[in-house]
Design an enzyme around this catalytic site. Structure first.
Site, PDB file in Angstrom:
ATOM      1  N   SER A  36      15.199  32.053  50.111  1.00 22.30           N
ATOM      2  CA  SER A  36      14.763  32.656  48.842  1.00 22.30           C
ATOM      3  C   SER A  36      14.330  31.589  47.854  1.00 22.30           C
ATOM      4  O   SER A  36      15.098  30.683  47.534  1.00 22.30           O
ATOM      5  CB  SER A  36      15.908  33.421  48.167  1.00 22.30           C
ATOM      6  OG  SER A  36      16.338  34.469  48.952  1.00 22.30           O
ATOM      7  N   HIS A  68      10.354  36.294  50.262  1.00 22.51           N
ATOM      8  CA  HIS A  68      10.281  35.834  51.642  1.00 22.51           C
ATOM      9  C   HIS A  68       8.906  36.196  52.174  1.00 22.51           C
ATOM     10  O   HIS A  68       8.633  37.353  52.472  1.00 22.51           O
ATOM     11  CB  HIS A  68      11.369  36.490  52.490  1.00 22.51           C
ATOM     12  CG  HIS A  68      12.742  36.035  52.124  1.00 22.51           C
ATOM     13  ND1 HIS A  68      13.456  35.154  52.886  1.00 22.51           N
ATOM     14  CD2 HIS A  68      13.496  36.310  51.066  1.00 22.51           C
ATOM     15  CE1 HIS A  68      14.611  34.913  52.286  1.00 22.51           C
ATOM     16  NE2 HIS A  68      14.667  35.606  51.185  1.00 22.51           N
ATOM     17  N   HIS A  90      17.165  38.468  57.858  1.00 26.06           N
ATOM     18  CA  HIS A  90      18.596  38.412  57.541  1.00 26.06           C
ATOM     19  C   HIS A  90      19.385  39.420  58.369  1.00 26.06           C
ATOM     20  O   HIS A  90      18.864  40.482  58.718  1.00 26.06           O
ATOM     21  CB  HIS A  90      18.831  38.722  56.060  1.00 26.06           C
ATOM     22  CG  HIS A  90      18.407  37.629  55.141  1.00 26.06           C
ATOM     23  ND1 HIS A  90      17.142  37.536  54.630  1.00 26.06           N
ATOM     24  CD2 HIS A  90      19.096  36.563  54.637  1.00 26.06           C
ATOM     25  CE1 HIS A  90      17.058  36.462  53.861  1.00 26.06           C
ATOM     26  NE2 HIS A  90      18.223  35.851  53.839  1.00 26.06           N
ATOM     27  N   TYR A  92      21.643  41.318  57.263  1.00 24.19           N
ATOM     28  CA  TYR A  92      21.830  42.567  56.501  1.00 24.19           C
ATOM     29  C   TYR A  92      20.666  43.542  56.640  1.00 24.19           C
ATOM     30  O   TYR A  92      20.757  44.672  56.178  1.00 24.19           O
ATOM     31  CB  TYR A  92      22.131  42.281  55.020  1.00 24.19           C
ATOM     32  CG  TYR A  92      21.084  41.499  54.265  1.00 24.19           C
ATOM     33  CD1 TYR A  92      19.827  42.031  54.001  1.00 24.19           C
ATOM     34  CD2 TYR A  92      21.364  40.213  53.801  1.00 24.19           C
ATOM     35  CE1 TYR A  92      18.873  41.297  53.309  1.00 24.19           C
ATOM     36  CE2 TYR A  92      20.419  39.474  53.105  1.00 24.19           C
ATOM     37  CZ  TYR A  92      19.174  40.028  52.862  1.00 24.19           C
ATOM     38  OH  TYR A  92      18.245  39.305  52.184  1.00 24.19           O
ATOM     39  N   GLU A  93      19.577  43.091  57.258  1.00 20.77           N
ATOM     40  CA  GLU A  93      18.479  44.026  57.504  1.00 20.77           C
ATOM     41  C   GLU A  93      18.846  45.040  58.582  1.00 20.77           C
ATOM     42  O   GLU A  93      18.150  46.041  58.772  1.00 20.77           O
ATOM     43  CB  GLU A  93      17.198  43.269  57.862  1.00 20.77           C
ATOM     44  CG  GLU A  93      16.664  42.468  56.680  1.00 20.77           C
ATOM     45  CD  GLU A  93      15.537  41.514  57.048  1.00 20.77           C
ATOM     46  OE1 GLU A  93      14.633  41.927  57.803  1.00 20.77           O
ATOM     47  OE2 GLU A  93      15.570  40.360  56.593  1.00 20.77           O
ATOM     48  N   ALA A 120      19.293  30.004  49.340  1.00 25.48           N
ATOM     49  CA  ALA A 120      19.784  30.108  47.966  1.00 25.48           C
ATOM     50  C   ALA A 120      21.175  30.713  48.062  1.00 25.48           C
ATOM     51  O   ALA A 120      21.434  31.531  48.944  1.00 25.48           O
ATOM     52  CB  ALA A 120      18.865  30.993  47.140  1.00 25.48           C
ATOM     53  N   MET A 207      24.201  34.639  52.462  1.00 26.89           N
ATOM     54  CA  MET A 207      24.004  35.697  53.460  1.00 26.89           C
ATOM     55  C   MET A 207      23.110  35.249  54.610  1.00 26.89           C
ATOM     56  O   MET A 207      22.487  36.083  55.268  1.00 26.89           O
ATOM     57  CB  MET A 207      23.370  36.927  52.790  1.00 26.89           C
ATOM     58  CG  MET A 207      24.171  37.475  51.623  1.00 26.89           C
ATOM     59  SD  MET A 207      23.348  38.868  50.869  1.00 26.89           S
ATOM     60  CE  MET A 207      24.257  38.978  49.311  1.00 26.89           C
ATOM     61  N   SER A 208      23.055  33.931  54.846  1.00 30.37           N
ATOM     62  CA  SER A 208      22.159  33.458  55.924  1.00 30.37           C
ATOM     63  C   SER A 208      22.732  32.197  56.553  1.00 30.37           C
ATOM     64  O   SER A 208      23.906  31.881  56.378  1.00 30.37           O
ATOM     65  CB  SER A 208      20.769  33.168  55.341  1.00 30.37           C
ATOM     66  OG  SER A 208      20.817  32.054  54.475  1.00 30.37           O
ATOM     67  N   ASN A 231      23.242  30.798  41.441  1.00 25.85           N
ATOM     68  CA  ASN A 231      24.154  31.553  40.562  1.00 25.85           C
ATOM     69  C   ASN A 231      25.587  31.105  40.810  1.00 25.85           C
ATOM     70  O   ASN A 231      25.899  30.558  41.872  1.00 25.85           O
ATOM     71  CB  ASN A 231      24.031  33.065  40.819  1.00 25.85           C
ATOM     72  CG  ASN A 231      24.315  33.439  42.271  1.00 25.85           C
ATOM     73  OD1 ASN A 231      23.430  33.418  43.113  1.00 25.85           O
ATOM     74  ND2 ASN A 231      25.567  33.765  42.556  1.00 25.85           N
ATOM     75  N   HIS A 242      18.836  39.524  41.175  1.00 27.60           N
ATOM     76  CA  HIS A 242      17.931  38.942  42.181  1.00 27.60           C
ATOM     77  C   HIS A 242      16.736  38.225  41.532  1.00 27.60           C
ATOM     78  O   HIS A 242      16.277  37.191  42.019  1.00 27.60           O
ATOM     79  CB  HIS A 242      17.462  40.024  43.156  1.00 27.60           C
ATOM     80  CG  HIS A 242      16.647  39.495  44.306  1.00 27.60           C
ATOM     81  ND1 HIS A 242      17.143  38.577  45.219  1.00 27.60           N
ATOM     82  CD2 HIS A 242      15.376  39.735  44.682  1.00 27.60           C
ATOM     83  CE1 HIS A 242      16.195  38.284  46.106  1.00 27.60           C
ATOM     84  NE2 HIS A 242      15.113  38.978  45.795  1.00 27.60           N
TER      85      HIS A 242
HETATM   86  I1  8IG Z   1      20.929  33.671  45.926  1.00 30.16           I
HETATM   87  O1  8IG Z   1      26.590  34.892  45.125  1.00 30.16           O
HETATM   88  C1  8IG Z   1      22.664  34.307  46.439  1.00 30.16           C
HETATM   89  N1  8IG Z   1      22.888  34.754  47.663  1.00 30.16           N
HETATM   90  N2  8IG Z   1      26.844  36.349  49.453  1.00 30.16           N
HETATM   91  N3  8IG Z   1      26.727  35.624  47.251  1.00 30.16           N
HETATM   92  C2  8IG Z   1      26.128  35.858  48.458  1.00 30.16           C
HETATM   93  N4  8IG Z   1      24.867  35.608  48.681  1.00 30.16           N
HETATM   94  C3  8IG Z   1      24.166  35.099  47.676  1.00 30.16           C
HETATM   95  C4  8IG Z   1      24.692  34.830  46.424  1.00 30.16           C
HETATM   96  C5  8IG Z   1      26.053  35.104  46.196  1.00 30.16           C
HETATM   97  N5  8IG Z   1      23.721  34.326  45.656  1.00 30.16           N
END
Ligand code: 8IG
Length: 267
Positions: A36, A68, A90, A92-93, A120, A207-208, A231, A242
């Site tokens: 990202s 993406h 990902h 989660y898809e 990210a 998440m990756s 973040n 996001h």
């Molecule tokens: I950008 O705070 C991003 N991706 N799991 N937690 C998770 N994935 C993320 C986060 C986060 N920030």
């Protein structure tokens, strides 16, 4: 046609053959997966030789997330042929692990001995600020899944190669290291889950990357993982958005591209 789910190695070979045709070279030296907001980093990296949608190759899915781009670019970076994946699939898809790790398998099949995985992420560690890059030193796999096929007892002692982290530190000693925890997503963590991850040793949450790193390591590739903190993890700062994540990524991407441009010729 080879099926990604039943024959991932065959699918990687099939995609590698099309890739060779589209890029004009049988082999690449290194692959980089842009997470990202990282896509602008590749624009300052080197000379583009070829650029096409990932879906031109068998086994790749169209992008599901904004930021993406879903393209593959072949570049010359200081004499090295580099394959850049602009975007990733990902977990989660919900399309299984095979499409998540297909890119690194294809990269290995065209000869890449190094895979740079970028993402990210959220941060738990004191002293790391939004916008900072972090070298992944190790990971926690909270997905309950594997990037491997069948009973392969792969050693993960040095999955994020010490050699490559040392190389980055020679170029930029200010970059810190951290342990990355992959959650399944797509929801962000609760504050309690962030506390849990911290107790278990996580510095970063995302998440990756983890399944891709395991698959790449199993293919014999050296892995360099770089996270961009966009973040503070949930409960440690403002609620997560996001759009903000993408904005932070874009702002830091040029710096990241310059760093990679210095690292890659030395790998
Ligand atoms: I950008 O705070 C991003 N991706 N799991 N937690 C998770 N994935 C993320 C986060 C986060 N920030």
């Amino acid at each position: 046609m080879t099926d990604l789910r039943t024959d991932p190695a065959g699918a990687a070979q099939a995609a590698a053959a099309v890739l060779a045709e589209r890029t004009g070279v049988a082999r690449h030296d290194l692959a980089i997966v842009l997470g990202s907001g990282w896509v602008p980093a590749v624009d300052v990296l080197g000379e583009t030789i070829a650029d096409f949608p990932v879906t031109d190759l068998p086994g790749f899915l169209p992008p599901a997330v904004e930021g993406h781009a879903g393209r593959i670019r072949s570049l010359d970076v200081g004499g090295k042929r580099v394959l850049a994946f602009l975007g990733r699939t990902h977990l989660y898809e919900g399309r299984g692990v095979e499409p998540v790790v297909h890119g690194v398998r294809v990269a290995a099949a065209v000869g890449c001995s190094t895979i740079v995985l970028t993402n990210a992420c959220g941060c738990l560690k004191q002293g790391i600020a939004v916008g900072d890059p972090v070298l992944i030193s190790d990971h926690l796999n909270f997905t309950g899944r594997t990037g491997l096929v069948g009973p392969r007892f792969v050693d993960l002692t040095d999955v994020y190669a010490r050699r490559l982290r040392d190389l980055v530190h020679e170029i930029d000693p200010s970059i810190v290291e951290g342990v990355y925890a992959q959650f399944p997503g797509p929801q962000y963590e609760t504050p309690a889950e962030v506390r849990m991850a911290g107790i278990l040793g996580a510095d970063l949450v995302g998440m990756s990357t983890v399944l891709e790193a395991v698959a790449a390591h199993a293919e014999g590739c050296e892995v360099l993982g770089i996270s961009l903190v966009t973040n503070l993890a949930a409960g440690l700062g403002d609620p997560l958005d996001h759009e903000e994540v993408l904005a932070v990524g874009t702002a830091s991407a040029t710096r990241m591209g310059e760093l990679l441009g210095q690292v890659i010729p030395r790998i």
